[in-house]
Motif scaffolding. Structure first.
Motif, PDB file in Angstrom:
ATOM      1  N   VAL A  14       0.842  -1.206   0.000  1.00 36.23           N
ATOM      2  CA  VAL A  14       0.000   0.000   0.000  1.00 36.23           C
ATOM      3  C   VAL A  14       0.877   1.256   0.000  1.00 36.23           C
ATOM      4  O   VAL A  14       0.594   2.235  -0.696  1.00 36.23           O
ATOM      5  CB  VAL A  14      -0.960  -0.017   1.216  1.00 36.23           C
ATOM      6  CG1 VAL A  14      -1.668   1.326   1.361  1.00 36.23           C
ATOM      7  CG2 VAL A  14      -1.981  -1.132   1.061  1.00 36.23           C
ATOM      8  N   ARG A  51       2.022   2.169  -3.453  1.00 35.62           N
ATOM      9  CA  ARG A  51       0.964   2.861  -4.214  1.00 35.62           C
ATOM     10  C   ARG A  51       0.750   4.271  -3.684  1.00 35.62           C
ATOM     11  O   ARG A  51       0.502   5.197  -4.448  1.00 35.62           O
ATOM     12  CB  ARG A  51      -0.365   2.096  -4.120  1.00 35.62           C
ATOM     13  CG  ARG A  51      -0.362   0.744  -4.717  1.00 35.62           C
ATOM     14  CD  ARG A  51      -0.061   0.727  -6.198  1.00 35.62           C
ATOM     15  NE  ARG A  51       0.219  -0.637  -6.614  1.00 35.62           N
ATOM     16  CZ  ARG A  51       1.100  -0.982  -7.537  1.00 35.62           C
ATOM     17  NH1 ARG A  51       1.793  -0.057  -8.170  1.00 35.62           N
ATOM     18  NH2 ARG A  51       1.295  -2.229  -7.845  1.00 35.62           N
ATOM     19  N   GLU A  52       0.858   4.433  -2.371  1.00 36.13           N
ATOM     20  CA  GLU A  52       0.726   5.785  -1.817  1.00 36.13           C
ATOM     21  C   GLU A  52       1.795   6.698  -2.407  1.00 36.13           C
ATOM     22  O   GLU A  52       1.534   7.859  -2.722  1.00 36.13           O
ATOM     23  CB  GLU A  52       0.891   5.761  -0.298  1.00 36.13           C
ATOM     24  CG  GLU A  52      -0.333   5.290   0.458  1.00 36.13           C
ATOM     25  CD  GLU A  52      -0.133   5.482   1.956  1.00 36.13           C
ATOM     26  OE1 GLU A  52      -0.344   6.595   2.445  1.00 36.13           O
ATOM     27  OE2 GLU A  52       0.260   4.499   2.625  1.00 36.13           O
ATOM     28  N   LYS A  76      -1.738   8.553 -10.234  1.00 36.86           N
ATOM     29  CA  LYS A  76      -2.921   8.039  -9.535  1.00 36.86           C
ATOM     30  C   LYS A  76      -3.708   7.094 -10.424  1.00 36.86           C
ATOM     31  O   LYS A  76      -3.980   7.419 -11.585  1.00 36.86           O
ATOM     32  CB  LYS A  76      -3.803   9.213  -9.102  1.00 36.86           C
ATOM     33  CG  LYS A  76      -3.131  10.099  -8.065  1.00 36.86           C
ATOM     34  CD  LYS A  76      -4.059  11.191  -7.611  1.00 36.86           C
ATOM     35  CE  LYS A  76      -3.397  12.005  -6.502  1.00 36.86           C
ATOM     36  NZ  LYS A  76      -4.197  13.171  -6.114  1.00 36.86           N
ATOM     37  N   SER A 128      -7.147   4.964  -9.720  1.00 37.64           N
ATOM     38  CA  SER A 128      -8.160   4.646  -8.711  1.00 37.64           C
ATOM     39  C   SER A 128      -8.476   3.149  -8.686  1.00 37.64           C
ATOM     40  O   SER A 128      -8.870   2.605  -7.653  1.00 37.64           O
ATOM     41  CB  SER A 128      -9.432   5.454  -8.953  1.00 37.64           C
ATOM     42  OG  SER A 128      -9.870   5.232 -10.267  1.00 37.64           O
ATOM     43  N   ALA A 156      -6.784   1.343  -5.950  1.00 34.97           N
ATOM     44  CA  ALA A 156      -7.415   1.488  -4.634  1.00 34.97           C
ATOM     45  C   ALA A 156      -8.614   0.547  -4.541  1.00 34.97           C
ATOM     46  O   ALA A 156      -8.812  -0.156  -3.540  1.00 34.97           O
ATOM     47  CB  ALA A 156      -7.850   2.938  -4.420  1.00 34.97           C
ATOM     48  N   ARG A 157      -9.392   0.511  -5.631  1.00 38.74           N
ATOM     49  CA  ARG A 157     -10.619  -0.308  -5.631  1.00 38.74           C
ATOM     50  C   ARG A 157     -10.319  -1.802  -5.598  1.00 38.74           C
ATOM     51  O   ARG A 157     -11.185  -2.605  -5.274  1.00 38.74           O
ATOM     52  CB  ARG A 157     -11.478   0.029  -6.855  1.00 38.74           C
ATOM     53  CG  ARG A 157     -12.236   1.355  -6.723  1.00 38.74           C
ATOM     54  CD  ARG A 157     -13.370   1.436  -7.739  1.00 38.74           C
ATOM     55  NE  ARG A 157     -12.907   1.215  -9.097  1.00 38.74           N
ATOM     56  CZ  ARG A 157     -12.411   2.156  -9.896  1.00 38.74           C
ATOM     57  NH1 ARG A 157     -12.332   3.398  -9.458  1.00 38.74           N
ATOM     58  NH2 ARG A 157     -12.008   1.874 -11.125  1.00 38.74           N
ATOM     59  N   ARG A 213      -7.174   0.393   1.757  1.00 41.60           N
ATOM     60  CA  ARG A 213      -8.027   1.076   0.764  1.00 41.60           C
ATOM     61  C   ARG A 213      -8.370   2.490   1.214  1.00 41.60           C
ATOM     62  O   ARG A 213      -8.350   3.439   0.425  1.00 41.60           O
ATOM     63  CB  ARG A 213      -9.310   0.267   0.545  1.00 41.60           C
ATOM     64  CG  ARG A 213     -10.247   0.969  -0.403  1.00 41.60           C
ATOM     65  CD  ARG A 213     -11.058   0.001  -1.176  1.00 41.60           C
ATOM     66  NE  ARG A 213     -12.134   0.663  -1.892  1.00 41.60           N
ATOM     67  CZ  ARG A 213     -13.033   0.021  -2.599  1.00 41.60           C
ATOM     68  NH1 ARG A 213     -12.997  -1.296  -2.659  1.00 41.60           N
ATOM     69  NH2 ARG A 213     -13.973   0.664  -3.233  1.00 41.60           N
ATOM     70  N   LEU A 252      -5.429   4.696   0.562  1.00 45.45           N
ATOM     71  CA  LEU A 252      -5.259   5.023  -0.863  1.00 45.45           C
ATOM     72  C   LEU A 252      -6.345   5.983  -1.345  1.00 45.45           C
ATOM     73  O   LEU A 252      -6.077   6.878  -2.151  1.00 45.45           O
ATOM     74  CB  LEU A 252      -5.263   3.747  -1.705  1.00 45.45           C
ATOM     75  CG  LEU A 252      -3.995   2.887  -1.590  1.00 45.45           C
ATOM     76  CD1 LEU A 252      -4.070   1.708  -2.548  1.00 45.45           C
ATOM     77  CD2 LEU A 252      -2.754   3.705  -1.895  1.00 45.45           C
ATOM     78  N   GLU A 253      -7.568   5.805  -0.824  1.00 42.18           N
ATOM     79  CA  GLU A 253      -8.644   6.724  -1.233  1.00 42.18           C
ATOM     80  C   GLU A 253      -8.332   8.150  -0.766  1.00 42.18           C
ATOM     81  O   GLU A 253      -8.574   9.119  -1.477  1.00 42.18           O
ATOM     82  CB  GLU A 253      -9.984   6.235  -0.688  1.00 42.18           C
ATOM     83  CG  GLU A 253     -10.487   5.017  -1.470  1.00 42.18           C
ATOM     84  CD  GLU A 253     -11.697   4.331  -0.860  1.00 42.18           C
ATOM     85  OE1 GLU A 253     -12.303   3.503  -1.560  1.00 42.18           O
ATOM     86  OE2 GLU A 253     -12.037   4.614   0.325  1.00 42.18           O
ATOM     87  N   LEU A 268      -5.792   9.561  -3.045  1.00 45.53           N
ATOM     88  CA  LEU A 268      -6.384   9.930  -4.331  1.00 45.53           C
ATOM     89  C   LEU A 268      -6.976  11.333  -4.255  1.00 45.53           C
ATOM     90  O   LEU A 268      -6.838  12.130  -5.182  1.00 45.53           O
ATOM     91  CB  LEU A 268      -7.519   8.968  -4.695  1.00 45.53           C
ATOM     92  CG  LEU A 268      -7.191   7.684  -5.438  1.00 45.53           C
ATOM     93  CD1 LEU A 268      -8.475   6.906  -5.683  1.00 45.53           C
ATOM     94  CD2 LEU A 268      -6.499   7.966  -6.769  1.00 45.53           C
ATOM     95  N   THR A 315      -8.153  13.656  -8.412  1.00 47.50           N
ATOM     96  CA  THR A 315      -8.104  12.192  -8.217  1.00 47.50           C
ATOM     97  C   THR A 315      -7.534  11.495  -9.465  1.00 47.50           C
ATOM     98  O   THR A 315      -7.270  10.294  -9.442  1.00 47.50           O
ATOM     99  CB  THR A 315      -9.501  11.596  -7.907  1.00 47.50           C
ATOM    100  OG1 THR A 315     -10.327  11.754  -9.063  1.00 47.50           O
ATOM    101  CG2 THR A 315     -10.137  12.265  -6.697  1.00 47.50           C
TER     102      THR A 315
END
Ligand code: HEM
Length: 260
Positions: free
Chosen positions: A110, A113-114, A122, A124, A127-128, A137, A140-141, A144, A174
């Motif tokens: 994670v 990705r951050e 980015k 999304s 994250a999903r 999640r 990450l949201e 975003l 985002t």
């Protein structure tokens, strides 16, 4: 009792977090665990430093931004260099415990990705792909929705007299950062007119080149350790990773270099 080294650094906890799973023990599993944990700690520091850099950009604090990029660039060089240690592990040795990883993979990091998100890369869907409501999640949201280092870089440029196009100023944060010809023209001008800003731009380029070096070295570590086997995370492995090469975070900085 006075605070001591062990308590300040919470070493009792930290040094209990390395739990090899192989039985009978496979000597190199400890290296594999330690190196991944060390990477995650560096990722944590990078996120912390990049958060600071965003503030320096918006404050138009050039020297603090330079100091910040000097640090993250140096961490990035360390991240690349540490792969040498992992390459002392042979394919034979890794295959001795690889099954123990089951479906665990760096793909699930994670913090990695951050880092991509905070740097404006980015996606999304990544994250999903994590379970709804899980801590990863949610983090990450949050990333975003945050303005990225690139968005804060625009704040900095604006305070240096650059007219940032309205479309960039009002864009949906985002979504990933996009290169822009008008910004590139102004970066080219700054290179020529503001040598102190040019130092910053070069450090940003160093950092961006460094993260691409990391991607390349990671492909080669993977190739020499598992060849064309599929990844534990379920991807095609090396072929998948090759598709991640040459991704730059600061595309505008690369786009001007032929002009000089
Ligand atoms: C022998 C060592 C290693 C091998 C064989 C290896 C293999 C792989 C493979 C095959 C993937 C693709 C996803 C999958 O299907 O699993 C991957 C992704 C990834 N690995 Fe590694 N890896 C190694 C070491 C490391 C280390 C030390 C790190 C440091 C944290 C790391 C971080 C990552 C990250 C962040 C991704 C996602 C890359 C992306 O999506 O762009 N890996 N790895």
């Amino acid at each position: 009792m006075d605070l001591n080294y062990y308590e300040y650094l919470k070493l009792d906890q930290l040094l209990q977090l390395q739990e090899p799973r192989s039985a009978p023990p496979e000597h190199d599993e400890m290296l594999f665990i330690v190196i991944h944990q060390v990477y995650e700690l560096w990722f944590k520091l990078l996120l912390h430093e990049l958060e600071g850099i965003r503030v320096h950009f918006s404050d138009n604090d050039l020297y603090a931004a330079i100091a910040g990029f000097k640090r993250v660039r140096t961490v990035m060089k360390t991240l690349v260099g540490q792969l040498d240690i992992l390459e002392t592990m042979t394919p034979m040795s890794f295959s001795g415990f690889r099954e123990r990883l089951e479906t665990a993979s760096g793909f699930q990091s994670v913090q990695y990705r951050e880092l991509e998100f905070i740097l404006g890369y980015k996606r999304s869907e990544l994250a999903r792909s994590l379970p709804a409501g899980s801590p990863g999640r949610l983090r990450l949201e949050e990333r975003l929705r945050e303005r990225s280092v690139v968005d804060h870089f625009y704040d900095f440029l604006a305070q240096r007299g650059v007219a940032i196009p309205t479309a960039l100023r009002q864009r949906d944060v985002t979504l990933g950062a996009v290169p822009d010809p008008a910004v590139q023209d102004e970066i080219y001008r700054l290179y020529q007119e503001q040598p102190d800003v040019a130092i910053l731009l070069e450090l940003m380029t160093d950092f961006d080149e460094g993260q691409q070096e990391w991607r390349y070295r990671h492909v080669k570590v993977t190739e020499r350790t598992i060849g064309n086997k599929i990844g534990t995370g379920g991807s095609s492995g090396v072929d998948f990773l090759k598709g991640t090469l040459f991704k730059s975070f600061f595309a505008d900085l690369w786009a001007v270099r032929h002009r000089f």
